[in-house]
Design a protein around this motif. Sequence first.
Motif, PDB file in Angstrom:
ATOM      1  N   PRO B  93       0.671  -1.178   0.202  1.00 55.13           N
ATOM      2  CA  PRO B  93       0.083   0.048  -0.071  1.00 55.13           C
ATOM      3  C   PRO B  93       0.844   1.257   0.071  1.00 55.13           C
ATOM      4  O   PRO B  93       1.790   1.227   0.571  1.00 55.13           O
ATOM      5  CB  PRO B  93      -0.789  -0.132   1.330  1.00 55.13           C
ATOM      6  CG  PRO B  93      -0.850  -1.583   1.659  1.00 55.13           C
ATOM      7  CD  PRO B  93       0.389  -2.169   1.267  1.00 55.13           C
ATOM      8  N   PHE B  94       0.482   2.129  -0.941  1.00 60.31           N
ATOM      9  CA  PHE B  94       1.378   3.490  -0.909  1.00 60.31           C
ATOM     10  C   PHE B  94       1.279   4.205   0.129  1.00 60.31           C
ATOM     11  O   PHE B  94       2.585   4.721   0.525  1.00 60.31           O
ATOM     12  CB  PHE B  94       0.676   4.259  -2.055  1.00 60.31           C
ATOM     13  CG  PHE B  94       1.259   5.469  -2.477  1.00 60.31           C
ATOM     14  CD1 PHE B  94       2.597   5.413  -3.044  1.00 60.31           C
ATOM     15  CD2 PHE B  94       0.556   6.775  -2.512  1.00 60.31           C
ATOM     16  CE1 PHE B  94       3.328   6.593  -3.551  1.00 60.31           C
ATOM     17  CE2 PHE B  94       1.185   7.956  -2.723  1.00 60.31           C
ATOM     18  CZ  PHE B  94       2.634   7.844  -3.133  1.00 60.31           C
ATOM     19  N   ARG B  95       0.317   4.100   0.932  1.00 59.75           N
ATOM     20  CA  ARG B  95       0.252   5.055   2.475  1.00 59.75           C
ATOM     21  C   ARG B  95       1.335   4.565   3.250  1.00 59.75           C
ATOM     22  O   ARG B  95       2.027   5.120   3.986  1.00 59.75           O
ATOM     23  CB  ARG B  95      -1.166   5.310   2.865  1.00 59.75           C
ATOM     24  CG  ARG B  95      -1.805   3.796   3.444  1.00 59.75           C
ATOM     25  CD  ARG B  95      -3.094   4.201   3.726  1.00 59.75           C
ATOM     26  NE  ARG B  95      -3.632   2.905   4.342  1.00 59.75           N
ATOM     27  CZ  ARG B  95      -4.052   1.652   3.536  1.00 59.75           C
ATOM     28  NH1 ARG B  95      -4.253   2.178   2.380  1.00 59.75           N
ATOM     29  NH2 ARG B  95      -4.620   0.720   4.004  1.00 59.75           N
ATOM     30  N   LYS B  96       1.412   3.030   3.222  1.00 54.94           N
ATOM     31  CA  LYS B  96       2.504   2.406   4.266  1.00 54.94           C
ATOM     32  C   LYS B  96       3.989   2.818   3.736  1.00 54.94           C
ATOM     33  O   LYS B  96       4.748   3.049   4.410  1.00 54.94           O
ATOM     34  CB  LYS B  96       2.290   1.068   4.467  1.00 54.94           C
ATOM     35  CG  LYS B  96       0.876   0.618   5.047  1.00 54.94           C
ATOM     36  CD  LYS B  96       0.613  -0.733   4.873  1.00 54.94           C
ATOM     37  CE  LYS B  96      -0.827  -0.987   5.762  1.00 54.94           C
ATOM     38  NZ  LYS B  96      -1.025  -2.287   5.880  1.00 54.94           N
ATOM     39  N   THR B  97       4.078   2.728   2.512  1.00 54.64           N
ATOM     40  CA  THR B  97       5.583   3.163   1.940  1.00 54.64           C
ATOM     41  C   THR B  97       5.899   4.465   2.335  1.00 54.64           C
ATOM     42  O   THR B  97       7.088   4.930   2.777  1.00 54.64           O
ATOM     43  CB  THR B  97       5.519   3.008   0.333  1.00 54.64           C
ATOM     44  OG1 THR B  97       5.058   1.621   0.216  1.00 54.64           O
ATOM     45  CG2 THR B  97       6.860   3.029   0.130  1.00 54.64           C
ATOM     46  N   ILE B  98       4.957   5.390   2.172  1.00 53.07           N
ATOM     47  CA  ILE B  98       4.933   6.948   2.338  1.00 53.07           C
ATOM     48  C   ILE B  98       5.345   7.079   3.947  1.00 53.07           C
ATOM     49  O   ILE B  98       6.150   8.001   4.343  1.00 53.07           O
ATOM     50  CB  ILE B  98       3.896   7.791   1.822  1.00 53.07           C
ATOM     51  CG1 ILE B  98       3.727   7.628   0.380  1.00 53.07           C
ATOM     52  CG2 ILE B  98       4.081   9.289   2.438  1.00 53.07           C
ATOM     53  CD1 ILE B  98       5.236   8.570  -0.421  1.00 53.07           C
ATOM     54  N   LEU B  99       4.699   6.417   4.725  1.00 48.12           N
ATOM     55  CA  LEU B  99       4.831   6.264   6.070  1.00 48.12           C
ATOM     56  C   LEU B  99       5.961   5.856   6.604  1.00 48.12           C
ATOM     57  O   LEU B  99       6.722   6.639   7.539  1.00 48.12           O
ATOM     58  CB  LEU B  99       3.591   5.415   6.853  1.00 48.12           C
ATOM     59  CG  LEU B  99       3.560   5.402   8.473  1.00 48.12           C
ATOM     60  CD1 LEU B  99       3.342   6.675   9.141  1.00 48.12           C
ATOM     61  CD2 LEU B  99       2.821   4.387   9.026  1.00 48.12           C
ATOM     62  N   GLY B 100       6.527   5.003   6.087  1.00 44.77           N
ATOM     63  CA  GLY B 100       7.996   4.436   6.466  1.00 44.77           C
ATOM     64  C   GLY B 100       8.862   5.453   5.900  1.00 44.77           C
ATOM     65  O   GLY B 100      10.000   5.836   6.776  1.00 44.77           O
ATOM     66  N   SER B 146       3.484  13.114  16.821  1.00 49.20           N
ATOM     67  CA  SER B 146       2.944  14.410  16.254  1.00 49.20           C
ATOM     68  C   SER B 146       3.395  14.862  14.933  1.00 49.20           C
ATOM     69  O   SER B 146       2.674  15.028  14.031  1.00 49.20           O
ATOM     70  CB  SER B 146       2.644  15.580  17.446  1.00 49.20           C
ATOM     71  OG  SER B 146       3.703  16.066  17.377  1.00 49.20           O
ATOM     72  N   PHE B 147       4.646  14.831  15.013  1.00 46.90           N
ATOM     73  CA  PHE B 147       5.532  15.195  13.727  1.00 46.90           C
ATOM     74  C   PHE B 147       5.134  14.291  12.524  1.00 46.90           C
ATOM     75  O   PHE B 147       5.072  14.550  11.396  1.00 46.90           O
ATOM     76  CB  PHE B 147       6.880  15.514  13.977  1.00 46.90           C
ATOM     77  CG  PHE B 147       7.444  16.721  14.358  1.00 46.90           C
ATOM     78  CD1 PHE B 147       7.213  17.926  13.641  1.00 46.90           C
ATOM     79  CD2 PHE B 147       7.939  16.820  15.607  1.00 46.90           C
ATOM     80  CE1 PHE B 147       7.474  19.032  14.046  1.00 46.90           C
ATOM     81  CE2 PHE B 147       8.318  18.379  16.070  1.00 46.90           C
ATOM     82  CZ  PHE B 147       8.115  19.171  15.408  1.00 46.90           C
ATOM     83  N   ILE B 148       5.275  13.055  12.814  1.00 50.34           N
ATOM     84  CA  ILE B 148       4.916  11.886  12.008  1.00 50.34           C
ATOM     85  C   ILE B 148       3.464  12.084  11.183  1.00 50.34           C
ATOM     86  O   ILE B 148       3.198  12.130  10.234  1.00 50.34           O
ATOM     87  CB  ILE B 148       5.237  10.569  12.276  1.00 50.34           C
ATOM     88  CG1 ILE B 148       6.644  10.374  12.726  1.00 50.34           C
ATOM     89  CG2 ILE B 148       4.624   9.579  11.447  1.00 50.34           C
ATOM     90  CD1 ILE B 148       6.892   8.980  13.566  1.00 50.34           C
TER      91      ILE B 148
END
Lengths: 258, 259
Positions: B93-100, B146-148
């Motif tokens: 999932p794209f969102r998980k890659t970006i989160l990483g 909070s920053f993440i």
Amino acid sequence: MEAVIEAKDLRREYVTRRGVLRRTKRVVKAVDGISFHVERGEIFGLLGQNGAGKTTTIKMLTTLLAPTSGVCRVLGRNTFGEEKQIRSRINFIFGGEFGVYRRLSARDNLRYFAHLYLLEPEVFEPRIGQLLEMVSLADRADDLAETYSKGMIQRLQIARGLINDPEILFMDEPTVGLDPVGARMLRDIIRRLKEDGRTVLLTTHYLPEAEELCDRMVIVNAGKIVAGGTPAEIRGSHESLEEAYLSLVGAGEAATPA
Amino acid sequence: MNLRLLCSTVRLQMKQSFSRPMFRFTLIAGPVLNTILLYEMFLSSGEENFFSYVVLGAGLMGIWGCICFSSAGDINRERYMGTLALIFAAPAPFRKTILGKIIGNTLLSLLTFLVSLLTAVILFGVKVRIAEPSHFLVAFAVTIVSFISISSVIACVLTLSRKTELYMNLLELPIALLCGFVFPLELLPPFIRVISYALSPTWAVRLLRRSVEGGTEPSLFFRELLITLVLSAVYALLSLLLYRLIEKHVRIRATLDVA
């Protein structure tokens, strides 16, 4: 034979807006109602001038772009809406020096993409070794990609495109900028993929290459298909595929620089 | 959550970011310069707690700078490298890659606190005193969260546009001012403060300052802790919803690459 790629009356428009106060809208028809299918195990060519709509078509087929209208199916699934069922079974390679992390080594690039394809280490580690051997990068596998030549980066892209052992490989002008040795290596790899039963859809400007590799092809001009069939069928009564191509897209238009 | 994917992305991001001279400048030279600058301002500010004003201020500005130039800028870098389309079309999932990527950058950018602290200790011979160390640890962890969470929303929205670099530069200073990294919020007009209170780093910064300065009622600390966590959770939820929308929208608007 089973059709694994299907495009029916496929269209894609790009909308651009200009101006601040008096906004004007311009619609560009990049793909204008094309229809074709690709059977499992075929090497299928998409030929055409720059801006003919080849890359847009590949992007729609690889789930990167939404079609404006029409049918766009890969492995029996819609590429927009059912992409999750497609993505692990396909892969794509775009020509040029893009698509790799230049500040990582070839091995680290492949490892990272293996993670993105949710592969297990016991599957991807031996595969990475095989792929690096296949594209002749094994001896430079741990050097940073930014130290590679253009041809080496393209070979790394090929290895990356095969990391998930895809059923269908999409290649957008894969030999662009490659030296003759590199281009020959790539053509050999494509032939080996076909022998393994994989389907390859490729776009190219290089007509002898298309003639040598493709089982069937379509010629696209200004977003529309102007001819389709086996290379022999398209050549017809012309002396070469190039002559047939020029007569189909218009010699003047074909001579226009990119 | 695929932990292997997350760890791999965090590792890749740290390697990638640290290899960029601009990131190293923001990570190392930025906090040194900010610490020196804030020290000079501190001398005539009337503030009493050096650590709170100078070290935290410079560290927070540094961490936010790193996030702006990496978490936000990376979307554009990946777009121009041609890898944004690849990670988007991968089964992960794209969102998980970006989160990483965001976690990798945020963890790496925590070094700014250390650089700022070392600069203060070495140049100005400051003694570090944290009134409530346990509260500080909690506040520090919550600050990271909070920053993440806020970076996740920003990175998500920036996927939609090719003008990422412009927005990234626009974001750096206003957020630093709005969240009170250096100047007290009370200096801002009341109608602007409304925006500040909606930003989770504002509350995280307060928690850090309260734990360093001490003398705060535990109930007030925990109330602000709760506000920070609730706001971070709202951002996380918002980014989840946005990613679902954006995953469709980027394919309609064709903003994944520059070709």
